[in-house]
Design an enzyme around this catalytic site. Structure first.
Site, PDB file in Angstrom:
ATOM      1  CB  THR A  61      -0.830  -0.200   1.077  1.00  0.00           C
ATOM      2  OG1 THR A  61      -1.933   1.089   0.964  1.00  0.00           O
ATOM      3  CG2 THR A  61      -0.360   0.142   2.632  1.00  0.00           C
ATOM      4  CE  LYS A  65      -1.496   0.202  -3.607  1.00  0.00           C
ATOM      5  NZ  LYS A  65      -3.035   0.761  -3.786  1.00  0.00           N
ATOM      6  N   GLY A 126      -6.951  11.944  -8.452  1.00  0.00           N
ATOM      7  CA  GLY A 126      -5.969  11.717  -7.959  1.00  0.00           C
ATOM      8  C   GLY A 126      -5.348  10.656  -8.827  1.00  0.00           C
ATOM      9  N   GLY A 128      -2.431   8.482  -8.218  1.00  0.00           N
ATOM     10  CA  GLY A 128      -1.409   7.482  -7.399  1.00  0.00           C
ATOM     11  C   GLY A 128      -1.512   5.952  -8.135  1.00  0.00           C
TER      12      GLY A 128
HETATM   13  P1  NAP Z   1      -0.313   6.874  -3.874  1.00  0.00           P
HETATM   14  O1  NAP Z   1       0.331   6.077  -4.848  1.00  0.00           O
HETATM   15  O2  NAP Z   1       0.718   7.196  -2.695  1.00  0.00           O
HETATM   16  O3  NAP Z   1      -0.887   8.257  -4.197  1.00  0.00           O
HETATM   17  C1  NAP Z   1      -1.335   9.162  -3.504  1.00  0.00           C
HETATM   18  C2  NAP Z   1      -2.336  10.162  -4.327  1.00  0.00           C
HETATM   19  O4  NAP Z   1      -2.671  11.376  -3.280  1.00  0.00           O
HETATM   20  C3  NAP Z   1      -1.607  10.793  -5.517  1.00  0.00           C
HETATM   21  O5  NAP Z   1      -2.719  11.247  -6.475  1.00  0.00           O
HETATM   22  C4  NAP Z   1      -1.091  12.273  -4.864  1.00  0.00           C
HETATM   23  O6  NAP Z   1      -0.935  13.291  -5.527  1.00  0.00           O
HETATM   24  C5  NAP Z   1      -2.263  12.455  -3.804  1.00  0.00           C
HETATM   25  N1  NAP Z   1      -1.987  13.187  -2.702  1.00  0.00           N
HETATM   26  C6  NAP Z   1      -1.244  13.392  -1.730  1.00  0.00           C
HETATM   27  N2  NAP Z   1      -1.102  14.364  -0.946  1.00  0.00           N
HETATM   28  C7  NAP Z   1      -1.745  15.166  -1.344  1.00  0.00           C
HETATM   29  C8  NAP Z   1      -1.960  16.584  -1.164  1.00  0.00           C
HETATM   30  N3  NAP Z   1      -1.388  16.988  -0.109  1.00  0.00           N
HETATM   31  N4  NAP Z   1      -2.638  17.135  -2.100  1.00  0.00           N
HETATM   32  C9  NAP Z   1      -3.184  16.666  -3.082  1.00  0.00           C
HETATM   33  N5  NAP Z   1      -3.212  15.414  -3.438  1.00  0.00           N
HETATM   34  C10 NAP Z   1      -2.422  14.756  -2.567  1.00  0.00           C
HETATM   35  O7  NAP Z   1      -1.470   6.313  -3.206  1.00  0.00           O
HETATM   36  P2  NAP Z   1      -2.421   5.036  -3.575  1.00  0.00           P
HETATM   37  O8  NAP Z   1      -1.848   3.677  -3.328  1.00  0.00           O
HETATM   38  O9  NAP Z   1      -2.649   5.175  -4.958  1.00  0.00           O
HETATM   39  O10 NAP Z   1      -3.516   5.105  -2.602  1.00  0.00           O
HETATM   40  C11 NAP Z   1      -4.266   6.364  -2.526  1.00  0.00           C
HETATM   41  C12 NAP Z   1      -5.564   6.328  -1.526  1.00  0.00           C
HETATM   42  O11 NAP Z   1      -6.481   5.146  -1.698  1.00  0.00           O
HETATM   43  C13 NAP Z   1      -5.082   6.122  -0.146  1.00  0.00           C
HETATM   44  O12 NAP Z   1      -5.691   6.757   0.830  1.00  0.00           O
HETATM   45  C14 NAP Z   1      -5.184   4.589   0.211  1.00  0.00           C
HETATM   46  O13 NAP Z   1      -5.383   4.223   1.534  1.00  0.00           O
HETATM   47  C15 NAP Z   1      -6.583   4.350  -0.602  1.00  0.00           C
HETATM   48  N6  NAP Z   1      -6.694   3.006  -1.083  1.00  0.00           N
HETATM   49  C16 NAP Z   1      -7.827   2.335  -0.693  1.00  0.00           C
HETATM   50  C17 NAP Z   1      -7.908   1.016  -1.218  1.00  0.00           C
HETATM   51  C18 NAP Z   1      -9.204   0.279  -0.735  1.00  0.00           C
HETATM   52  O14 NAP Z   1      -9.174  -1.027  -0.802  1.00  0.00           O
HETATM   53  N7  NAP Z   1     -10.226   0.827  -0.418  1.00  0.00           N
HETATM   54  C19 NAP Z   1      -7.086   0.291  -2.142  1.00  0.00           C
HETATM   55  C20 NAP Z   1      -5.995   1.087  -2.609  1.00  0.00           C
HETATM   56  C21 NAP Z   1      -5.894   2.491  -2.063  1.00  0.00           C
HETATM   57  P3  NAP Z   1       0.352  13.666  -6.147  1.00  0.00           P
HETATM   58  O15 NAP Z   1       0.446  12.746  -7.476  1.00  0.00           O
HETATM   59  O16 NAP Z   1       0.419  15.187  -6.467  1.00  0.00           O
HETATM   60  O17 NAP Z   1       1.507  13.177  -5.129  1.00  0.00           O
END
Ligand code: NAP
Length: 274
Positions: A61, A65, A126, A128
């Site tokens: 996570t 990733k 988003g 990520g």
């Molecule tokens: P990640 O790869 O770290 O991506 C983070 C995302 O959040 C990027 O788009 C990033 O934008 C944005 N972000 C972070 N800080 C920010 C800020 N201060 N202002 C604006 N945007 C910001 O994370 P991920 O793995 O994709 O996960 C994203 C979210 O989904 C997390 O909260 C995770 O817990 C959740 N999730 C949940 C599940 C589920 O099963 N429910 C599965 C996967 C993920 P930048 O690109 O500009 O940095």
């Protein structure tokens, strides 16, 4: 011998994956356990080489990733295209990477709203790892249009570039968080994919002004109604948080590790879904 699994991330203390997988192992009487591992980026490579000896598989996570890819022996082509791995299988020391996030989100949208992705217009807020994997998956299963907005615009562009290469028939748009597409009123499904509102004190700067109240809105963050969801609800949209996504992405990983189908009901109960 007990098979060990886990989730690796930072922060990871909020993760419900151990409860969910351990309940599913117990229900199937599989001798296995699942734990969470808080690992900073600078320690990732060392931890992965330890896992190679200790774990049969693990979930990945925030924020690993993407970084984990170079530490694996093989990565599924779709996960590679999205540059996002959330599930690792340890096959006798050979590490195989996959992403089940897109599948989990697809199933959650069906379960929460009765909405199928085919021919839909989806706005991902988003870009990520989870958003990338979901975008590629949605394009592959017949979405009509996928728009991606993100703080770092180049990452949103990377996601739409991936879609254009793999599924050129799908229309795309990318922009910044305040640069919504001109046809945003036609969006069917909005997905909040940023991690910002994991922090209770922060709120994403996003406007629902031009969004139709017929759209549905799901947040990947689970176990709370985020400010993003509260704004969507105030606008009249149907909303859901990310618990069902968690269950379905986890269920698919569970099957990849064990070749057995877990009980979705048992997993839902374990994460508090009635
Ligand atoms: P990640 O790869 O770290 O991506 C983070 C995302 O959040 C990027 O788009 C990033 O934008 C944005 N972000 C972070 N800080 C920010 C800020 N201060 N202002 C604006 N945007 C910001 O994370 P991920 O793995 O994709 O996960 C994203 C979210 O989904 C997390 O909260 C995770 O817990 C959740 N999730 C949940 C599940 C589920 O099963 N429910 C599965 C996967 C993920 P930048 O690109 O500009 O940095």
């Amino acid at each position: 011998m007990t098979d060990c699994y886990g989730v690796i991330g930072y922060p990871v203390t909020h993760s419900k994956s151990p409860e969910m997988h351990n309940a599913a192992f117990n229900a199937l009487k599989i001798d296995a356990c699942y734990d969470k591992y808080s690992v900073k980026t600078e320690d990732l490579a060392q931890q992965v080489s330890l896992f190679k000896e200790q774990l049969s598989g693990w979930n990945v996570t925030v924020p690993h990733k993407n970084n984990i890819i170079e530490l694996l022996d093989w990565v599924d082509p779709v996960a590679l295209a999205a540059q996002s791995v959330n599930t690792v299988i340890n096959e006798n020391g050979k590490l195989l990477g996959y992403s089940t996030d897109g599948y989990g989100l697809e199933k959650a949208i069906e379960a929460e709203f009765g909405v199928n992705i085919k021919d839909k217009y989806i706005l991902l807020v988003g870009a990520g790892g989870a958003a990338q994997a979901s975008a590629v998956h949605f394009a592959a299963i017949g979405a009509r249009k996928i728009a991606v907005v993100n703080r770092t615009v180049s990452k949103a562009e990377f996601v739409t570039d991936c879609i254009e290469k793999l599924s050129p028939e799908v229309a795309t748009y990318f922009g910044g968080l305040q640069e919504l597409p001109s046809d945003v009123s036609e969006v069917d499904i909005i997905v909040q994919c940023t991690s910002l509102e994991l922090d209770e004190t922060r709120e994403l700067d996003f406007s629902f002004t031009d969004i139709s109240s017929d759209a549905v809105c799901i947040d990947m963050i689970y176990n709370k109604k985020t400010p993003f969801l509260q704004k969507a609800e105030a606008k009249g949209l149907r909303i859901a948080s990310g618990e069902q996504m968690l269950v379905y992405q986890g269920a698919k990983a569970f099957t990849m590790w064990t070749s057995q189908e877990p009980s979705i009901e048992v997993m839902k109960t374990a994460v508090g879904i009635k």
